[in-house]
Design a protein around this motif. Structure first.
Motif, PDB file in Angstrom:
ATOM      1  N   THR A 148       0.859  -1.179   0.000  1.00 17.43           N
ATOM      2  CA  THR A 148       0.000   0.000   0.000  1.00 17.43           C
ATOM      3  C   THR A 148       0.894   1.227   0.000  1.00 17.43           C
ATOM      4  N   LEU A 149       0.573   2.165  -0.891  1.00 19.80           N
ATOM      5  CA  LEU A 149       1.400   3.352  -1.096  1.00 19.80           C
ATOM      6  C   LEU A 149       0.542   4.606  -1.139  1.00 19.80           C
ATOM      7  N   PRO A 150       1.079   5.737  -0.709  1.00 21.54           N
ATOM      8  CA  PRO A 150       0.355   6.990  -0.922  1.00 21.54           C
ATOM      9  C   PRO A 150       0.429   7.362  -2.400  1.00 21.54           C
ATOM     10  N   ALA A 151      -0.562   8.049  -2.886  1.00 23.58           N
ATOM     11  CA  ALA A 151      -0.601   8.455  -4.298  1.00 23.58           C
ATOM     12  C   ALA A 151       0.265   9.696  -4.488  1.00 23.58           C
ATOM     13  N   GLU A 152       1.582   9.477  -4.457  1.00 26.85           N
ATOM     14  CA  GLU A 152       2.536  10.563  -4.640  1.00 26.85           C
ATOM     15  C   GLU A 152       3.733  10.046  -5.434  1.00 26.85           C
ATOM     16  N   ARG A 153       4.453  10.958  -6.052  1.00 30.07           N
ATOM     17  CA  ARG A 153       5.569  10.584  -6.935  1.00 30.07           C
ATOM     18  C   ARG A 153       6.595   9.676  -6.279  1.00 30.07           C
ATOM     19  N   ALA A 154       6.879   9.905  -5.014  1.00 25.56           N
ATOM     20  CA  ALA A 154       7.886   9.107  -4.313  1.00 25.56           C
ATOM     21  C   ALA A 154       7.495   7.628  -4.236  1.00 25.56           C
ATOM     22  N   PRO A 187       9.288   4.923  -7.335  1.00 27.09           N
ATOM     23  CA  PRO A 187      10.506   4.132  -7.129  1.00 27.09           C
ATOM     24  C   PRO A 187      10.360   3.091  -6.020  1.00 27.09           C
ATOM     25  N   ARG A 188       9.562   3.390  -5.012  1.00 28.42           N
ATOM     26  CA  ARG A 188       9.314   2.396  -3.956  1.00 28.42           C
ATOM     27  C   ARG A 188       8.606   1.175  -4.535  1.00 28.42           C
ATOM     28  N   ALA A 189       7.642   1.406  -5.427  1.00 31.43           N
ATOM     29  CA  ALA A 189       6.912   0.300  -6.058  1.00 31.43           C
ATOM     30  C   ALA A 189       7.845  -0.536  -6.924  1.00 31.43           C
ATOM     31  N   ARG A 190       8.728   0.120  -7.687  1.00 33.96           N
ATOM     32  CA  ARG A 190       9.692  -0.621  -8.527  1.00 33.96           C
ATOM     33  C   ARG A 190      10.611  -1.482  -7.662  1.00 33.96           C
ATOM     34  N   ALA A 191      11.141  -0.903  -6.577  1.00 31.32           N
ATOM     35  CA  ALA A 191      12.032  -1.649  -5.694  1.00 31.32           C
ATOM     36  C   ALA A 191      11.301  -2.836  -5.067  1.00 31.32           C
ATOM     37  N   ASP A 215      10.857  -6.278 -17.475  1.00 28.69           N
ATOM     38  CA  ASP A 215       9.553  -5.910 -18.026  1.00 28.69           C
ATOM     39  C   ASP A 215       8.578  -5.548 -16.912  1.00 28.69           C
ATOM     40  N   ALA A 216       8.592  -6.330 -15.836  1.00 25.68           N
ATOM     41  CA  ALA A 216       7.685  -6.057 -14.719  1.00 25.68           C
ATOM     42  C   ALA A 216       7.973  -4.696 -14.102  1.00 25.68           C
ATOM     43  N   GLU A 217       9.236  -4.329 -14.011  1.00 25.54           N
ATOM     44  CA  GLU A 217       9.593  -3.040 -13.427  1.00 25.54           C
ATOM     45  C   GLU A 217       9.028  -1.886 -14.260  1.00 25.54           C
ATOM     46  N   VAL A 218       9.120  -1.988 -15.574  1.00 28.29           N
ATOM     47  CA  VAL A 218       8.553  -0.952 -16.442  1.00 28.29           C
ATOM     48  C   VAL A 218       7.040  -0.902 -16.264  1.00 28.29           C
ATOM     49  N   LEU A 219       6.404  -2.070 -16.245  1.00 30.95           N
ATOM     50  CA  LEU A 219       4.948  -2.122 -16.111  1.00 30.95           C
ATOM     51  C   LEU A 219       4.483  -1.584 -14.760  1.00 30.95           C
ATOM     52  N   ILE A 220       5.171  -1.966 -13.704  1.00 30.41           N
ATOM     53  CA  ILE A 220       4.841  -1.449 -12.369  1.00 30.41           C
ATOM     54  C   ILE A 220       4.966   0.070 -12.364  1.00 30.41           C
ATOM     55  N   SER A 221       6.062   0.550 -12.910  1.00 32.85           N
ATOM     56  CA  SER A 221       6.299   1.983 -12.950  1.00 32.85           C
ATOM     57  C   SER A 221       5.185   2.720 -13.687  1.00 32.85           C
ATOM     58  N   GLU A 222       4.782   2.199 -14.841  1.00 36.26           N
ATOM     59  CA  GLU A 222       3.744   2.867 -15.635  1.00 36.26           C
ATOM     60  C   GLU A 222       2.382   2.811 -14.958  1.00 36.26           C
ATOM     61  N   LEU A 223       2.025   1.655 -14.384  1.00 31.25           N
ATOM     62  CA  LEU A 223       0.721   1.548 -13.727  1.00 31.25           C
ATOM     63  C   LEU A 223       0.647   2.426 -12.480  1.00 31.25           C
ATOM     64  N   VAL A 224       1.705   2.421 -11.672  1.00 28.46           N
ATOM     65  CA  VAL A 224       1.697   3.237 -10.459  1.00 28.46           C
ATOM     66  C   VAL A 224       1.755   4.715 -10.822  1.00 28.46           C
ATOM     67  N   GLY A 232       0.564   6.146 -13.477  1.00 25.45           N
ATOM     68  CA  GLY A 232      -0.776   6.521 -13.932  1.00 25.45           C
ATOM     69  C   GLY A 232      -1.732   6.718 -12.779  1.00 25.45           C
ATOM     70  N   ALA A 233      -1.665   5.829 -11.792  1.00 29.56           N
ATOM     71  CA  ALA A 233      -2.553   5.945 -10.632  1.00 29.56           C
ATOM     72  C   ALA A 233      -2.218   7.195  -9.826  1.00 29.56           C
ATOM     73  N   VAL A 234      -0.935   7.477  -9.654  1.00 28.46           N
ATOM     74  CA  VAL A 234      -0.519   8.675  -8.919  1.00 28.46           C
ATOM     75  C   VAL A 234      -0.968   9.922  -9.668  1.00 28.46           C
ATOM     76  N   ARG A 235      -0.748   9.928 -10.951  1.00 26.17           N
ATOM     77  CA  ARG A 235      -1.067  11.104 -11.775  1.00 26.17           C
ATOM     78  C   ARG A 235      -2.568  11.416 -11.769  1.00 26.17           C
ATOM     79  N   HIS A 236      -3.394  10.391 -11.719  1.00 25.64           N
ATOM     80  CA  HIS A 236      -4.836  10.588 -11.801  1.00 25.64           C
ATOM     81  C   HIS A 236      -5.534  10.282 -10.476  1.00 25.64           C
ATOM     82  N   ALA A 237      -4.806  10.387  -9.381  1.00 21.64           N
ATOM     83  CA  ALA A 237      -5.359  10.074  -8.057  1.00 21.64           C
ATOM     84  C   ALA A 237      -6.551  10.974  -7.742  1.00 21.64           C
ATOM     85  N   ALA A 238      -7.476  10.414  -6.992  1.00 20.38           N
ATOM     86  CA  ALA A 238      -8.727  11.102  -6.660  1.00 20.38           C
ATOM     87  C   ALA A 238      -8.524  12.295  -5.733  1.00 20.38           C
ATOM     88  N   GLY A 239      -7.442  12.356  -4.984  1.00 17.53           N
ATOM     89  CA  GLY A 239      -7.249  13.497  -4.096  1.00 17.53           C
ATOM     90  C   GLY A 239      -6.098  13.277  -3.130  1.00 17.53           C
TER      91      GLY A 239
END
Length: 170
Positions: free
Chosen positions: A43-49, A52-56, A73-82, A84-91
């Motif tokens: 579980t992560l806060p919806a913030e840029r930081a 990299p935590r998700a990739r690690a 490949d998984a690292e790229v996919l994790i990075s892109e999905l997270v 996107g979620a951070v960028r479009h977070a509800a608040g």
């Protein structure tokens, strides 16, 4: 490319994510094949930081789960999905949940968030710094999609991750 903008149109097979009829009790699309095993959840806060935590986290989980061959490949996919979620977070204060699951030779990456906005493919401008996330997911993943849930949505993708074989560690 002296200042010219180049745009890539997605092939029709990549432009539409694989939405399927929810078969999971919580409304989530299930993996094809054997019942998936949860490798890890974060579980992560919806913030840029959190990116990299998700990739690690993904690198560590896949390394210990015998799926190190799928890490890049998984690292790229994790990075892109997270991202996107951070960028479009509800608040502010929104939390995301990254889950990594394995079902036979499949690795599934899921990002759960409270937002209702669905990711969509759009033309990719190579001169722009952003806007390539869903294109990369579509290009790298074997399957991908979005499931609406009572609490928001789950954006997911799957890639091949052959079963761990002690005889061939690499």
């Amino acid at each position: 490319m002296s200042g010219e903008h180049r745009t890539i149109e997605l092939p029709s097979t990549l432009a539409t994510p694989h939405h399927t009829v929810p078969a999971h009790p919580h409304g989530l699309t299930t993996m094809e094949g054997p019942d998936p095993v949860l490798l890890g959840e974060l579980t992560l806060p919806a913030e840029r930081a959190s990116v990299p935590r998700a990739r690690a986290f993904g690198r560590a989980v896949l390394g210990s789960a015998g799926a190190a061959h799928a890490r890049d490949d998984a690292e790229v996919l994790i990075s892109e999905l997270v991202t996107g979620a951070v960028r479009h977070a509800a608040g502010t204060g929104t939390l995301l949940c990254l889950r990594l699951l394995r079902g036979g030779s499949r690795l599934r990456i899921e990002v759960h968030d409270r937002g209702a906005a669905l990711p969509h493919a759009r033309p990719v401008d190579l001169m722009e710094e952003t806007g390539r996330g869903w294109f990369l997911v579509a290009a790298l993943a074997d399957r991908h999609g979005t499931d609406l849930t009572a609490a928001g949505k789950t954006v997911w993708c799957e890639i091949g991750a052959r079963p761990h074989d002690e005889r061939h560690p690499h």
